[in-house]
Design a protein around this motif. Structure first.
Motif, mmCIF file in Angstrom:
data_model
loop_
_atom_site.group_PDB
_atom_site.id
_atom_site.type_symbol
_atom_site.label_atom_id
_atom_site.label_comp_id
_atom_site.label_asym_id
_atom_site.label_seq_id
_atom_site.Cartn_x
_atom_site.Cartn_y
_atom_site.Cartn_z
ATOM 1 N N SER A 195 -1.107 10.548 -8.764
ATOM 2 C CA SER A 195 -1.798 9.500 -8.024
ATOM 3 C C SER A 195 -3.055 9.071 -8.750
ATOM 4 C CB SER A 195 -2.145 9.989 -6.624
ATOM 5 O OG SER A 195 -2.978 11.136 -6.695
ATOM 6 N N SER A 196 -3.657 9.986 -9.541
ATOM 7 C CA SER A 196 -4.865 9.628 -10.276
ATOM 8 C C SER A 196 -4.560 8.635 -11.388
ATOM 9 C CB SER A 196 -5.510 10.885 -10.866
ATOM 10 O OG SER A 196 -4.629 11.503 -11.775
ATOM 11 N N ALA A 197 -3.326 8.685 -11.924
ATOM 12 C CA ALA A 197 -2.958 7.717 -12.946
ATOM 13 C C ALA A 197 -2.935 6.309 -12.375
ATOM 14 C CB ALA A 197 -1.591 8.077 -13.533
ATOM 15 N N ALA A 198 -2.540 6.209 -11.101
ATOM 16 C CA ALA A 198 -2.506 4.888 -10.469
ATOM 17 C C ALA A 198 -3.892 4.346 -10.212
ATOM 18 C CB ALA A 198 -1.719 4.966 -9.158
ATOM 19 N N SER A 199 -4.887 5.256 -10.064
ATOM 20 C CA SER A 199 -6.240 4.813 -9.742
ATOM 21 C C SER A 199 -6.844 3.968 -10.843
ATOM 22 C CB SER A 199 -7.136 6.031 -9.471
ATOM 23 O OG SER A 199 -7.234 6.841 -10.622
ATOM 24 N N SER A 200 -6.325 4.072 -12.060
ATOM 25 C CA SER A 200 -6.853 3.261 -13.145
ATOM 26 C C SER A 200 -6.430 1.811 -13.040
ATOM 27 C CB SER A 200 -6.391 3.835 -14.493
ATOM 28 O OG SER A 200 -4.975 3.836 -14.564
ATOM 29 N N SER A 201 -5.352 1.537 -12.302
ATOM 30 C CA SER A 201 -4.850 0.177 -12.185
ATOM 31 C C SER A 201 -4.892 -0.359 -10.764
ATOM 32 C CB SER A 201 -3.409 0.102 -12.709
ATOM 33 O OG SER A 201 -2.579 0.998 -12.009
ATOM 34 N N VAL A 202 -5.137 0.510 -9.771
ATOM 35 C CA VAL A 202 -5.171 0.101 -8.375
ATOM 36 C C VAL A 202 -6.596 0.230 -7.859
ATOM 37 C CG1 VAL A 202 -4.233 0.511 -6.072
ATOM 38 C CG2 VAL A 202 -2.798 0.882 -8.087
ATOM 39 N N ALA A 203 -7.037 -0.746 -7.072
ATOM 40 C CA ALA A 203 -8.393 -0.734 -6.537
ATOM 41 C C ALA A 203 -8.609 0.476 -5.643
ATOM 42 C CB ALA A 203 -8.662 -2.022 -5.763
ATOM 43 N N ARG A 204 -9.838 0.980 -5.645
ATOM 44 C CA ARG A 204 -10.156 2.195 -4.891
ATOM 45 C C ARG A 204 -9.905 2.008 -3.397
ATOM 46 N NH1 ARG A 204 -15.250 4.295 -2.590
ATOM 47 N NH2 ARG A 204 -15.108 6.575 -2.476
ATOM 48 N N GLU A 205 -10.291 0.856 -2.832
ATOM 49 C CA GLU A 205 -10.102 0.652 -1.404
ATOM 50 C C GLU A 205 -8.624 0.600 -1.029
ATOM 51 O OE1 GLU A 205 -11.260 -3.332 -3.372
ATOM 52 O OE2 GLU A 205 -11.946 -1.240 -3.369
ATOM 53 N N VAL A 206 -7.779 0.143 -1.954
ATOM 54 C CA VAL A 206 -6.338 0.134 -1.692
ATOM 55 C C VAL A 206 -5.793 1.557 -1.667
ATOM 56 C CG1 VAL A 206 -4.092 -0.639 -2.557
ATOM 57 C CG2 VAL A 206 -6.073 -2.159 -2.687
ATOM 58 N N LEU A 207 -6.230 2.378 -2.608
ATOM 59 C CA LEU A 207 -5.798 3.782 -2.628
ATOM 60 C C LEU A 207 -6.252 4.506 -1.373
ATOM 61 C CD1 LEU A 207 -6.479 4.797 -6.348
ATOM 62 C CD2 LEU A 207 -4.266 4.440 -5.255
ATOM 63 N N ILE A 208 -7.499 4.290 -0.961
ATOM 64 C CA ILE A 208 -8.006 4.974 0.229
ATOM 65 C C ILE A 208 -7.212 4.556 1.462
ATOM 66 C CG2 ILE A 208 -9.995 5.167 1.773
ATOM 67 C CD1 ILE A 208 -11.798 5.159 -0.641
ATOM 68 N N ALA A 209 -6.869 3.270 1.561
ATOM 69 C CA ALA A 209 -6.081 2.802 2.697
ATOM 70 C C ALA A 209 -4.724 3.497 2.753
ATOM 71 C CB ALA A 209 -5.906 1.289 2.618
ATOM 72 N N THR A 210 -4.093 3.676 1.607
ATOM 73 C CA THR A 210 -2.795 4.355 1.588
ATOM 74 C C THR A 210 -2.947 5.838 1.923
ATOM 75 O OG1 THR A 210 -2.965 4.736 -0.806
ATOM 76 C CG2 THR A 210 -1.863 2.733 -0.084
ATOM 77 N N TYR A 211 -4.043 6.451 1.480
ATOM 78 C CA TYR A 211 -4.289 7.866 1.799
ATOM 79 C C TYR A 211 -4.498 8.046 3.299
ATOM 80 C CZ TYR A 211 -5.055 8.710 -3.225
ATOM 81 O OH TYR A 211 -4.915 8.813 -4.585
ATOM 82 N N VAL A 212 -5.259 7.140 3.917
ATOM 83 C CA VAL A 212 -5.516 7.213 5.358
ATOM 84 C C VAL A 212 -4.209 7.060 6.138
ATOM 85 C CG1 VAL A 212 -6.654 6.081 7.292
ATOM 86 C CG2 VAL A 212 -7.897 6.443 5.169
ATOM 87 N N ASP A 213 -3.398 6.094 5.756
ATOM 88 C CA ASP A 213 -2.116 5.898 6.434
ATOM 89 C C ASP A 213 -1.225 7.129 6.294
ATOM 90 O OD1 ASP A 213 -2.881 3.374 7.213
ATOM 91 O OD2 ASP A 213 -1.885 2.357 5.526
ATOM 92 N N ALA A 214 -1.217 7.725 5.108
ATOM 93 C CA ALA A 214 -0.387 8.914 4.891
ATOM 94 C C ALA A 214 -0.855 10.069 5.771
ATOM 95 C CB ALA A 214 -0.430 9.318 3.415
ATOM 96 N N ALA A 215 -2.167 10.223 5.948
ATOM 97 C CA ALA A 215 -2.700 11.306 6.772
ATOM 98 C C ALA A 215 -2.295 11.142 8.233
ATOM 99 C CB ALA A 215 -4.222 11.353 6.643
#
Length: 368
Positions: A195-215
């Motif tokens: 998932s950290s590899a994706a963070s280089s190409s995906v905006a931080r707020e988008v990653l956090i939104a997906t993490y929150v939904d997964a939780a």
């Protein structure tokens, strides 16, 4: 005759001497070259061997990235708590700790902007490890950092010896991988994608939104609807940007929040990353959501200004239950401290504001 024939024997001897030394030189030159060749061959062999071993080790890496390697080892060491949650940007590691009491009061989701769980502040680890003793389950998820660490540039090699040392360093880095038993443990976790590899190409707020939904999807599968969210000030805005629109006013019972969570706890751990006025308006957008706003010593002018701003925005947004708490110097929280000061305050807040409210929601739905 003696005058003309006298020098010939001497000339014959000189020609024979020159011939002898010429033959000897031709014989010795290859021997000298052979004496120097092992040294050159040894140096080139060392370079080629180091490069070859480094290339072989890079052909089949055990893990997609160093970050996934670290988290896989943590998951192997905490296999009874580790959970790999699926997201559209890869799997993320969460630490789920079930209740250790007869009655489950709810669950606290801890979000913190530290890429790896081993970098969590001791205070958060204290909450994560000890709240289950009092009936509160915990789910801990690390979020991408706001500022990525700079990667140092690799020095260029200008000679064969520099290439050998560089290749040797890469070989040692590759050899820094886990031993055989760790490899087995990692393979059992199905080698999650990075998932950290994706963070280089995906905006931080988008990653956090997906993490929150997964939780929250994970908790729904477990039937746990009574949820409290704890977030640091570095990621509070991004989290509430996802959750606040899902919270609706409950005119029937103002003590029960109509939404995915029943209370919010903000830990202002990064004073260098203050929450802006616009971000606070989003965070305090749900006026029925109880908020516990924690600040920590030492106190300086910047913190005092932040505390005043937080309180002013909360009052302007008409937050019904806003509590701001300044925690003075307390003994350092550790996992074994079952009665830490912060643990007691957080536990008391959740007990009063969010304890068992999902039962009320279920009973109301049953009556309807």
């Amino acid at each position: 005759m003696p005058a003309t024939t006298g020098p010939w024997p001497i000339r014959v001897v000189n020609h024979r001497a020159r011939f002898f030394w010429g033959v000897l030189t031709l014989c010795l030159l290859p021997l000298a070259a052979l004496a120097q060749e092992p040294e050159e061959n040894a140096e080139s062999s060392a370079v080629s061997s180091a490069i070859s071993s480094a290339s072989k080790s890079s052909e089949a890496p055990l893990y997609p990235s160093r970050d996934i390697r670290n988290k896989s080892l943590i998951a192997a060491a905490m296999d009874d708590e580790a959970q790999w949650l699926e997201t559209e940007h890869g799997k993320i590691l969460a630490l789920y700790r079930p209740t250790e009491a007869k009655k489950t009061l709810g669950v606290l989701i801890l979000f913190h902007a530290a890429e790896n769980p081993q970098l969590w502040p001791p205070m958060l680890e204290n909450l994560r490890a000890n709240l289950p003793r009092y009936g509160w389950e915990t789910l801990a998820i690390s979020l991408p950092q706001r500022y990525q660490a700079a990667v140092p540039a690799r020095p260029s090699s200008s000679s064969a010896s520099a290439s050998a040392s560089s290749a040797s360093a890469e070989t040692e880095a590759a050899a820094d991988g886990p031993p055989a038993e760790e490899t087995v443990a990692a393979s059992s976790s199905s080698a999650p994608s990075s998932s950290s590899a994706a963070s280089s190409s995906v905006a931080r707020e988008v990653l956090i939104a997906t993490y929150v939904d997964a939780a929250f999807n994970f908790l729904k599968e477990k039937g746990q609807l009574n949820t409290v969210a704890l977030t640091d000030n570095s990621s509070a805005f991004q989290i509430m940007q996802t959750l606040a629109p899902q919270i609706k006013d409950n005119s029937r019972d103002t003590t029960v929040v109509d939404g995915p969570l029943q209370a919010l706890i903000i830990t202002n751990l990064q004073q260098q990353e203050p929450i802006t006025k616009q971000e606070l308006e989003t965070i305090f957008g749900a006026k029925q959501l109880p908020v516990l706003d924690l600040f920590f010593a030492p106190v300086d002018a910047g913190q005092m200004q932040a505390r005043e701003l937080h309180k002013a925005v909360a009052m302007r947004k008409k937050v019904a239950d806003y509590q701001q708490l300044l925690i003075d110097d307390q003994p350092k929280s550790v996992e074994q401290d079952h009665q830490s000061f912060v643990l007691g305050r957080v536990r008391g807040f959740m007990q009063q504001k969010a304890s068992g409210t999902e039962l009320k929601v279920q009973s109301e739905n049953a009556q309807q």
